[in-house]
Motif scaffolding. Structure first.
Motif, PDB file in Angstrom:
ATOM      1  N   LYS A 269       0.820  -1.214   0.000  1.00 28.89           N
ATOM      2  CA  LYS A 269       0.000   0.000   0.000  1.00 28.89           C
ATOM      3  C   LYS A 269       0.853   1.264   0.000  1.00 28.89           C
ATOM      4  N   TYR A 270       1.934   1.258   0.789  1.00 29.60           N
ATOM      5  CA  TYR A 270       2.754   2.463   0.933  1.00 29.60           C
ATOM      6  C   TYR A 270       4.063   2.401   0.133  1.00 29.60           C
ATOM      7  N   GLN A 271       4.178   1.348  -0.689  1.00 27.94           N
ATOM      8  CA  GLN A 271       5.292   1.234  -1.641  1.00 27.94           C
ATOM      9  C   GLN A 271       6.655   1.216  -0.936  1.00 27.94           C
ATOM     10  N   TYR A 272       6.768   0.337   0.066  1.00 33.16           N
ATOM     11  CA  TYR A 272       8.002   0.209   0.831  1.00 33.16           C
ATOM     12  C   TYR A 272       8.857  -0.966   0.355  1.00 33.16           C
ATOM     13  N   GLN A 273       8.539  -1.530  -0.816  1.00 33.83           N
ATOM     14  CA  GLN A 273       9.207  -2.762  -1.240  1.00 33.83           C
ATOM     15  C   GLN A 273      10.725  -2.630  -1.253  1.00 33.83           C
ATOM     16  N   ARG A 274      11.235  -1.553  -1.833  1.00 30.37           N
ATOM     17  CA  ARG A 274      12.686  -1.396  -1.944  1.00 30.37           C
ATOM     18  C   ARG A 274      13.341  -1.226  -0.580  1.00 30.37           C
ATOM     19  N   LEU A 275      12.689  -0.499   0.296  1.00 33.20           N
ATOM     20  CA  LEU A 275      13.265  -0.247   1.613  1.00 33.20           C
ATOM     21  C   LEU A 275      13.316  -1.528   2.440  1.00 33.20           C
ATOM     22  N   VAL A 276      12.245  -2.303   2.371  1.00 34.10           N
ATOM     23  CA  VAL A 276      12.204  -3.562   3.124  1.00 34.10           C
ATOM     24  C   VAL A 276      13.187  -4.564   2.533  1.00 34.10           C
ATOM     25  N   GLY A 277      13.302  -4.590   1.200  1.00 32.80           N
ATOM     26  CA  GLY A 277      14.273  -5.483   0.560  1.00 32.80           C
ATOM     27  C   GLY A 277      15.694  -5.122   0.945  1.00 32.80           C
ATOM     28  N   GLN A 278      16.009  -3.836   0.955  1.00 34.51           N
ATOM     29  CA  GLN A 278      17.336  -3.375   1.374  1.00 34.51           C
ATOM     30  C   GLN A 278      17.623  -3.806   2.807  1.00 34.51           C
ATOM     31  N   THR A 279      16.632  -3.629   3.686  1.00 37.12           N
ATOM     32  CA  THR A 279      16.797  -3.976   5.099  1.00 37.12           C
ATOM     33  C   THR A 279      17.016  -5.471   5.278  1.00 37.12           C
ATOM     34  N   SER A 280      16.250  -6.273   4.543  1.00 42.58           N
ATOM     35  CA  SER A 280      16.397  -7.725   4.632  1.00 42.58           C
ATOM     36  C   SER A 280      17.797  -8.162   4.210  1.00 42.58           C
ATOM     37  N   TYR A 281      18.319  -7.529   3.158  1.00 40.06           N
ATOM     38  CA  TYR A 281      19.680  -7.835   2.698  1.00 40.06           C
ATOM     39  C   TYR A 281      20.700  -7.503   3.788  1.00 40.06           C
ATOM     40  N   LEU A 282      20.559  -6.345   4.422  1.00 41.00           N
ATOM     41  CA  LEU A 282      21.516  -5.934   5.454  1.00 41.00           C
ATOM     42  C   LEU A 282      21.430  -6.818   6.694  1.00 41.00           C
ATOM     43  N   LEU A 283      20.224  -7.242   7.040  1.00 40.62           N
ATOM     44  CA  LEU A 283      20.076  -8.144   8.185  1.00 40.62           C
ATOM     45  C   LEU A 283      20.809  -9.459   7.925  1.00 40.62           C
ATOM     46  N   ASP A 284      20.728  -9.948   6.697  1.00 39.45           N
ATOM     47  CA  ASP A 284      21.431 -11.186   6.355  1.00 39.45           C
ATOM     48  C   ASP A 284      22.940 -11.026   6.488  1.00 39.45           C
ATOM     49  N   GLN A 285      23.429  -9.813   6.256  1.00 43.82           N
ATOM     50  CA  GLN A 285      24.872  -9.568   6.343  1.00 43.82           C
ATOM     51  C   GLN A 285      25.343  -9.384   7.784  1.00 43.82           C
ATOM     52  N   PHE A 286      24.576  -8.631   8.571  1.00 42.57           N
ATOM     53  CA  PHE A 286      25.051  -8.250   9.899  1.00 42.57           C
ATOM     54  C   PHE A 286      24.415  -9.041  11.045  1.00 42.57           C
ATOM     55  N   PHE A 287      23.159  -9.441  10.898  1.00 49.81           N
ATOM     56  CA  PHE A 287      22.471 -10.191  11.953  1.00 49.81           C
ATOM     57  C   PHE A 287      21.783 -11.413  11.357  1.00 49.81           C
ATOM     58  N   PRO A 288      22.566 -12.324  10.777  1.00 50.33           N
ATOM     59  CA  PRO A 288      21.966 -13.488  10.115  1.00 50.33           C
ATOM     60  C   PRO A 288      21.283 -14.396  11.121  1.00 50.33           C
ATOM     61  N   GLY A 289      20.265 -15.074  10.645  1.00 50.23           N
ATOM     62  CA  GLY A 289      19.539 -15.994  11.516  1.00 50.23           C
ATOM     63  C   GLY A 289      18.108 -16.095  11.052  1.00 50.23           C
ATOM     64  N   PRO A 290      17.332 -16.956  11.673  1.00 45.32           N
ATOM     65  CA  PRO A 290      15.928 -17.112  11.275  1.00 45.32           C
ATOM     66  C   PRO A 290      15.155 -15.814  11.509  1.00 45.32           C
ATOM     67  N   GLN A 291      14.351 -15.442  10.524  1.00 45.46           N
ATOM     68  CA  GLN A 291      13.532 -14.245  10.627  1.00 45.46           C
ATOM     69  C   GLN A 291      12.065 -14.621  10.508  1.00 45.46           C
ATOM     70  N   ASN A 292      11.212 -13.839  11.194  1.00 51.26           N
ATOM     71  CA  ASN A 292       9.782 -14.092  11.142  1.00 51.26           C
ATOM     72  C   ASN A 292       9.187 -13.734   9.785  1.00 51.26           C
ATOM     73  N   LEU A 293       9.866 -12.854   9.068  1.00 53.11           N
ATOM     74  CA  LEU A 293       9.330 -12.388   7.793  1.00 53.11           C
ATOM     75  C   LEU A 293      10.051 -13.061   6.642  1.00 53.11           C
TER      76      LEU A 293
END
Length: 380
Positions: A269-293
């Protein structure tokens, strides 16, 4: 120790690598097991500098104090302790003011949502001393701005004056800053979560999903779980994630039982796809582990993540460049962004000063003034 970062970029310092390991959750066993290897040949001045820059010194101090005090030079632990204590007093001070302001607004029938500060520290970490905050960010309905300002001035706050032209404040900004010199407290009153043209929920939507904190003697309203999750993501993305603390906040909030269906609906709805994708990539790099999303990271999201990665590693210094902010937007948002850039700025008056009744002409002159500033290498 995880050397994934080094194998990817060969750019992460040992000091930053260790800092990241220290702020991970449930890492006490690893810290005890590898402390001899981790803390050998450390540049402690650089380590302290990074800890302060990334605003994670409360977490780092308590972790080191608990699991590896014998490996840390006394002056390093002392420096971290001083920062931790200063932050604790700061958060207590902000908590007290948060309760006062919430009560003040409620008594005057102004709805308010506290966006960050102690209420978020307590919600994410269970302890206000574990997260840093320099001010309070408060969202109120736009129609209550004038009334809220009157109340704040009566409370001893002073407004930071921003020079604008033709109601530029409404279109180009999303908050106003106030400072109380007696209390040494700064607050930001928001009428939007983010600058235009970023899309966001209305205040009414956010209010229906709000939560209430009993951290202070007076109830304080703040964002619902899914709204807070997306707000922290959009805020971190706009700032290039150059502080690890923002990414650590996301790591913490993923410990919630988040409503995936709600989040996916809001993302679309609010067109956050790129921001959430960027965040998911960074989490995989710095805080890897199982995610709820379960977020699909597109190729362009990865590029945005790699850009922020360089900011975090301080390979590049983050600046609020239009180029980076432009890259976060989809095509529709880019068109809106370009149109908004044509709205007159106060800096246009520095080139041609028009009387108030003729200032509408800045809309016509704006492209030419912009070009002139580019030619003369004056900040646009």
């Amino acid at each position: 120790m995880n050397n994934k970062f080094k194998s990817d970029t060969n750019a992460m310092s040992k000091e930053l690598d260790i800092l990241i390991e220290l702020v991970k959750n449930k890492n006490n066993v690893c810290t005890k097991k590898y402390n001899n290897e981790w803390f050998h040949n450390i540049n402690w001045d650089e380590f302290l500098k990074l800890t302060k820059h990334h605003r994670v010194y409360p977490l780092v101090y308590l972790k080191l104090k608990k699991v590896a005090p014998e490996w840390i030079p006394s002056h390093v632990l002392h420096a971290l302790k001083v920062e931790y204590q200063k932050n604790t007093f700061q958060m207590l001070n902000l908590s007290r003011e948060m309760g006062i302001l919430s009560k003040l607004f409620i008594e005057n029938q102004i709805r308010s949502l506290f966006l960050k500060g102690p209420v978020i520290a307590y919600d994410l970490y269970g302890d206000i001393s574990l997260r840093t905050s320099k001010d309070l960010d408060i969202l109120i309905p736009e129609e209550n701005l004038a009334e809220a300002e009157t109340l704040l001035l009566q409370e001893g706050y002073e407004k930071e004056e921003v020079q604008t032209v033709l109601n530029e404040l409404k279109w180009r900004y999303h908050h106003v800053t106030y400072f109380n010199p007696q209390k040494n407290i700064q607050i930001e009153i928001h009428w939007r979560l983010h600058p235009r043209p970023m899309k966001e929920p209305s205040f009414e939507e956010l209010w229906t999903r709000k939560r209430t904190s009993l951290l202070t003697s007076h109830p304080v309203s703040f964002l619902g779980k899914e709204d807070l999750f997306l707000y922290l993501i959009t805020h971190g993305s706009r700032h290039g994630w150059f502080r690890l603390r923002w990414l650590k906040d996301i790591d913490q909030i993923l410990g919630y039982e988040l409503n995936n269906q709600k989040i996916n609906t809001f993302i679309k709805k609010y067109q956050y796809q790129r921001l959430v994708g960027q965040t998911s990539y960074l989490l995989d790099q710095f805080f890897p582990g199982p995610q709820n999303l379960h977020i699909t990271v597109e190729r362009y999201d990865k590029k945005l993540g790699e850009k922020a990665y360089r900011y975090i590693l301080q390979i590049e210094e983050f600046e609020y460049s239009n180029h980076y902010l432009f890259s976060l937007k989809n095509n529709n948002q880019k068109i809106e962004f370009i149109l908004l850039s044509l709205y007159p700025r106060f800096t246009d008056m520095e080139i041609i000063k028009l009387p108030k009744h003729l200032q509408f002409l800045y809309f016509i002159l704006r492209p030419f003034l912009w070009m002139w500033r580019r030619i003369m290498k004056i900040p646009v």
